[in-house]
Design an enzyme around this catalytic site. Structure first.
Site, PDB file in Angstrom:
ATOM      1  N   CYS A   1     -27.600 -27.340 -23.957  1.00  0.00           N
ATOM      2  CA  CYS A   1     -26.793 -28.569 -24.006  1.00  0.00           C
ATOM      3  C   CYS A   1     -26.549 -29.071 -22.591  1.00  0.00           C
ATOM      4  O   CYS A   1     -26.021 -28.337 -21.747  1.00  0.00           O
ATOM      5  CB  CYS A   1     -25.461 -28.279 -24.699  1.00  0.00           C
ATOM      6  SG  CYS A   1     -24.294 -29.645 -24.632  1.00  0.00           S
TER       7      CYS A   1
ATOM      8  N   CYS B   1     -20.131 -26.202 -29.461  1.00  0.00           N
ATOM      9  CA  CYS B   1     -21.568 -26.451 -29.490  1.00  0.00           C
ATOM     10  C   CYS B   1     -22.265 -25.161 -29.062  1.00  0.00           C
ATOM     11  O   CYS B   1     -21.971 -24.622 -27.990  1.00  0.00           O
ATOM     12  CB  CYS B   1     -21.938 -27.591 -28.540  1.00  0.00           C
ATOM     13  SG  CYS B   1     -23.719 -27.785 -28.289  1.00  0.00           S
TER      14      CYS B   1
ATOM     15  N   LYS C   1      20.624 -23.974 -13.946  1.00  0.00           N
ATOM     16  CA  LYS C   1      20.361 -23.629 -15.353  1.00  0.00           C
ATOM     17  C   LYS C   1      18.874 -23.277 -15.485  1.00  0.00           C
ATOM     18  O   LYS C   1      18.024 -24.168 -15.549  1.00  0.00           O
ATOM     19  CB  LYS C   1      20.736 -24.788 -16.270  1.00  0.00           C
ATOM     20  CG  LYS C   1      20.667 -24.443 -17.747  1.00  0.00           C
ATOM     21  CD  LYS C   1      21.190 -25.614 -18.594  1.00  0.00           C
ATOM     22  CE  LYS C   1      21.158 -25.259 -20.073  1.00  0.00           C
ATOM     23  NZ  LYS C   1      19.789 -25.072 -20.576  1.00  0.00           N
TER      24      LYS C   1
ATOM     25  N   CYS D   1     -25.439 -33.284 -26.816  1.00  0.00           N
ATOM     26  CA  CYS D   1     -26.820 -32.972 -27.205  1.00  0.00           C
ATOM     27  C   CYS D   1     -27.126 -33.245 -28.671  1.00  0.00           C
ATOM     28  O   CYS D   1     -28.284 -33.170 -29.088  1.00  0.00           O
ATOM     29  CB  CYS D   1     -27.137 -31.518 -26.879  1.00  0.00           C
ATOM     30  SG  CYS D   1     -26.253 -30.323 -27.914  1.00  0.00           S
TER      31      CYS D   1
ATOM     32  N   GLU E   1      19.018 -14.911 -17.923  1.00  0.00           N
ATOM     33  CA  GLU E   1      17.897 -15.723 -18.383  1.00  0.00           C
ATOM     34  C   GLU E   1      16.597 -15.112 -17.878  1.00  0.00           C
ATOM     35  O   GLU E   1      16.396 -14.964 -16.671  1.00  0.00           O
ATOM     36  CB  GLU E   1      18.043 -17.155 -17.850  1.00  0.00           C
ATOM     37  CG  GLU E   1      17.238 -18.181 -18.583  1.00  0.00           C
ATOM     38  CD  GLU E   1      17.926 -18.717 -19.844  1.00  0.00           C
ATOM     39  OE1 GLU E   1      17.275 -19.451 -20.595  1.00  0.00           O
ATOM     40  OE2 GLU E   1      19.113 -18.391 -20.070  1.00  0.00           O
TER      41      GLU E   1
ATOM     42  N   ARG F   1      18.952 -13.912 -27.513  1.00  0.00           N
ATOM     43  CA  ARG F   1      20.164 -14.584 -27.973  1.00  0.00           C
ATOM     44  C   ARG F   1      20.133 -14.784 -29.493  1.00  0.00           C
ATOM     45  O   ARG F   1      21.145 -14.624 -30.171  1.00  0.00           O
ATOM     46  CB  ARG F   1      20.304 -15.939 -27.274  1.00  0.00           C
ATOM     47  CG  ARG F   1      21.522 -16.741 -27.746  1.00  0.00           C
ATOM     48  CD  ARG F   1      21.593 -18.103 -27.072  1.00  0.00           C
ATOM     49  NE  ARG F   1      22.725 -18.842 -27.574  1.00  0.00           N
ATOM     50  CZ  ARG F   1      22.723 -19.581 -28.693  1.00  0.00           C
ATOM     51  NH1 ARG F   1      21.617 -19.667 -29.416  1.00  0.00           N
ATOM     52  NH2 ARG F   1      23.794 -20.217 -29.093  1.00  0.00           N
TER      53      ARG F   1
ATOM     54  N   SER G   1      26.434 -21.312 -27.223  1.00  0.00           N
ATOM     55  CA  SER G   1      25.766 -22.348 -26.445  1.00  0.00           C
ATOM     56  C   SER G   1      26.826 -23.166 -25.712  1.00  0.00           C
ATOM     57  O   SER G   1      28.031 -23.055 -25.973  1.00  0.00           O
ATOM     58  CB  SER G   1      24.939 -23.243 -27.359  1.00  0.00           C
ATOM     59  OG  SER G   1      25.785 -23.846 -28.338  1.00  0.00           O
ATOM     60  N   LEU G   2      26.384 -24.002 -24.771  1.00  0.00           N
ATOM     61  CA  LEU G   2      27.296 -24.833 -23.988  1.00  0.00           C
ATOM     62  C   LEU G   2      27.217 -26.277 -24.439  1.00  0.00           C
ATOM     63  O   LEU G   2      26.172 -26.747 -24.904  1.00  0.00           O
ATOM     64  CB  LEU G   2      26.952 -24.751 -22.498  1.00  0.00           C
ATOM     65  CG  LEU G   2      27.019 -23.374 -21.844  1.00  0.00           C
ATOM     66  CD1 LEU G   2      26.630 -23.472 -20.373  1.00  0.00           C
ATOM     67  CD2 LEU G   2      28.412 -22.779 -21.976  1.00  0.00           C
TER      68      LEU G   2
ATOM     69  N   ALA H   1       0.824  -1.211   0.000  1.00  0.00           N
ATOM     70  CA  ALA H   1       0.000   0.000   0.000  1.00  0.00           C
ATOM     71  C   ALA H   1       0.857   1.260   0.000  1.00  0.00           C
ATOM     72  O   ALA H   1       0.518   2.258  -0.650  1.00  0.00           O
ATOM     73  CB  ALA H   1      -0.930  -0.002   1.216  1.00  0.00           C
TER      74      ALA H   1
END
Length: 665
Positions: A427, A422, A115, A407, A170, A136, A83-84, A35
């Protein structure tokens, strides 16, 4: 107020609010109630509206998202985002250690990090200001998503480092945000996201930043790309420096002296992974010393000084026995896979959603197939693919029927919807599902009226509409199977008690298209009474910040229907409350005033959202992790690592009954 005074006031408010935001979103250790933050933010918004020339890019008001983009522009990474290489078992980790130590020709120390399963991003700061954020991409060229990344509260808009610096990390969607988003999308009849990673990526690639801002994304930083004149000697010091600059760093990283310690760390998080509030899909292991990193160098694709251990996939193989069709309360027909029971990620699965006929056709799923099943996000069972080489020729292709399985009415596609629907308002399946929704926990929360009881009452023709629930008589209930004197009395008492629910519960229970629990509460707080809602127009609804065009149109259409008008008249005559009776924020503010509360485990009497709302109404702040600044941990069933950490830190722990007693007192 003159201009200079206004400028000074705006600068002070920005500094204060950014401090509060850092404490809340980065440290997870708020020092003021929500608040107080909201009050200061409103004050800043008014000042900036009066003196727009003093609006700063570092202002928290600039996080809400600007104008929609036409497209994303390409960004070149000056230092490639490589990349690894992967490790899948202990032997792979030991091979990595052997290669590293042979090439380094000296002992090495490792840093292990979780990771995060999200979207890799790069943030660039110039002269201390956030100027660009990019995906990336292919590692060399990414997309400029600056406006979307600005909406993430844990991304600092300014830092003390004045030299140009590009940091990398990330972006991800916390599990509670993922579940809430999918629930909202289900209520609005949109396709759900398969997992938090897809949800995060989809959110950050929205051309309208306001959509990204609404998705409650978060971010962990793990390193640098480009930094002018870096003077740091180790990756662990890098992480500490990033933290000092105000970036959010995952707190679970660890320095390991040997590969044995690395393997222990991997084993620990393989077990503890389900207790995290976000998804991880492995462990990243890096050589700590930066000189050694430079010496080890790179292959054509990967750094030699780092590797990613990937957790075993949570997949299982089973048989698809049948595809069952169900009709939802809005008429959407959904296919569900009926499976041979199979255990996956700790639970036995016998059913999995197939979403729609197009998906079944795209994956060429046939009844009788041996299929691969996966728990998307370790939460939702999902059919991944059929194993075609195991087909015997006895499998049968599936095709959606042309008529409603409940139905018999013709099924149709509306607008550009993928789903078949539907449109018969009478129904039986839709009527029954609507009743189940009305009595559910987030709606009227009528204890004892579960799906099976609703089905029993519906089949016995005791209820057809919502109003019929409040007309049930003791004698007619006692004539039903498994309905004894005590259970009938308890049921009638629960039905009667639900009449006093606040307006938002009724609004959500009515099942207005595109209106979830959050939107229902927004409407209830705004209009206060059902009469005012019924008298409102499309323009009145669209004027509310949280209400979009589709929602406003759905609300206006719903309350103009003669059947709805008649139903609300009946409910009112039956004594159902039609006004907002939500708790006054000042009435019990002292109960949790200025206290930080953590919720963990499953509660019997409250959903997570209900408990959070009760705490906030009573002056407290709910955070996601336990720290030395946590005042109370409220633990339900199956409380995990948060409970254990609270015990270690000697923090007050309440069970659900203590929480309930405090709220009720």
């Amino acid at each position: 107020m003159d201009k200079q005074e206004a400028k000074k006031k705006i600068e002070n408010l920005i500094q204060l609010l950014n401090k509060y935001g850092y404490e809340y979103y980065v440290l997870d250790q708020p020092t003021v109630p929500d608040a107080t933050y909201d009050e200061k933010l409103q004050e800043l918004e008014k000042l900036e509206a009066a003196f727009p020339e003093f609006v700063s890019e570092s202002s928290p008001t600039q996080r809400v998202g600007g104008q929609p983009l036409d497209k994303f522009h390409k960004v070149e990474h000056h230092v490639p985002m490589l990349s690894l290489g992967n490790a899948f078992n202990e032997a792979d980790l030991r091979d990595f250690d052997r290669r590293v130590t042979q090439l380094a020709q000296e002992p090495v120390t490792y840093i292990c990090e979780l990771k995060i399963d999200g979207l890799a991003i790069a943030l660039t700061y110039e002269d201390g200001k956030f100027v660009r954020g990019a995906t990336r991409g292919d590692g060399t060229i990414g997309e400029d998503i600056t406006s979307n990344l600005r909406t993430i509260r844990s991304v600092p808009l300014t830092i003390s480092e004045k030299r140009t610096i590009e940091v990398r990390g990330e972006a991800f969607m916390p599990l509670h945000s993922f579940l809430a988003l999918n629930k909202e999308r289900e209520e609005e009849e949109e396709m759900v996201f398969a997992n938090p990673r897809n949800a995060a990526a989809g959110s950050l690639r929205q051309l309208d930043p306001k959509i990204a801002a609404s998705r409650n994304l978060d971010l962990f930083l793990f390193g640098y790309g480009q930094w002018e004149a870096e003077e740091i000697g180790s990756h662990s010091d890098r992480l500490n420096y990033l933290s000092e600059l105000g970036f959010k760093i995952n707190p679970e990283w660890k320095r390991c002296e040997t590969i044995e310690e690395v393997i222990e760390y991997v084993a620990h998080w393989t077990t503890e992974r389900p207790n995290l509030s976000y998804e991880i899909d492995g462990i990243v292991i890096k050589v700590d010393n930066l000189q050694q990193q430079a010496k080890l160098g790179f292959t054509a694709k990967n750094p030699r000084w780092a590797i990613a251990y990937k957790f075993p996939a949570t997949e299982a193989v089973t048989k698809l026995r049948d595809i069952e069709l169900s009709v939802g309360r809005t008429g959407v027909v959904t296919p569900t896979a009926i499976l041979d029971p199979v255990k996956i990620a700790g639970s036995t699965v016998q059913r999995a959603s197939l979403h729609n006929a197009d998906l079944i056709k795209e994956m060429d799923i046939r009844i009788g197939d041996t299929i691969v099943l996966k728990k998307a996000g370790d939460i939702i069972p999902k059919v991944v693919r059929a194993i075609e080489e195991k087909r015997t020729g006895n499998e049968t292709e599936f095709s959606m029927p042309k008529n409603c399985p409940s139905c018999g009415s013709e099924l149709v596609h509306l607008e550009e919807e993928v789903a078949l629907r539907c449109l018969n308002p009478d129904c039986p399946a839709q009527l029954q599902e609507g009743l189940i929704h009305f009595v559910s926990r987030d709606a009227m929360n009528i204890d004892g009226l579960g799906e099976k009881v609703i089905e029993q009452l519906f089949q016995a023709k005791l209820i057809k509409t919502i109003a019929d629930i409040y007309r049930l008589k003791k004698d007619e209930l006692l004539n039903l199977e498994r309905m004894g004197e005590k259970s009938v009395q308890n049921l009638l008492t629960a039905i009667d008690a639900s009449k006093t629910n606040s307006l938002e519960k009724l609004l959500f229970g009515l099942g207005i298209r595109h209106i979830g629990a959050k939107a229902a509460r927004t409407l209830a707080v705004h209009f206060q009474t059902m009469d005012r809602i019924q008298q409102a127009t499309y323009d009145d609804f669209i004027a509310i910040d949280e209400v979009g065009e589709k929602m406003a149109d759905a609300i206006a259409r719903f309350f103009s229907e003669e059947k709805v008008i008649a139903l609300l008249h009946q409910l009112s005559a039956l004594g159902v409350n039609m006004t907002y009776t939500g708790a006054d924020h000042s009435s019990k503010a002292a109960l949790f005033s200025n206290q930080t509360i953590v919720l963990t485990g499953k509660m019997e009497n409250f959903s997570r959202n209900e408990a959070k709302e009760l705490i906030e109404v009573n002056g407290g702040t709910v955070t996601g992790s336990v720290s030395k600044n946590t005042d109370i941990v409220i633990a339900g069933e199956a409380a995990g690592s948060k409970y254990n950490k609270a015990k270690e830190l000697n923090i007050t722990i309440w069970d659900e009954q203590q929480f309930k007693d405090a709220i009720d007192s």
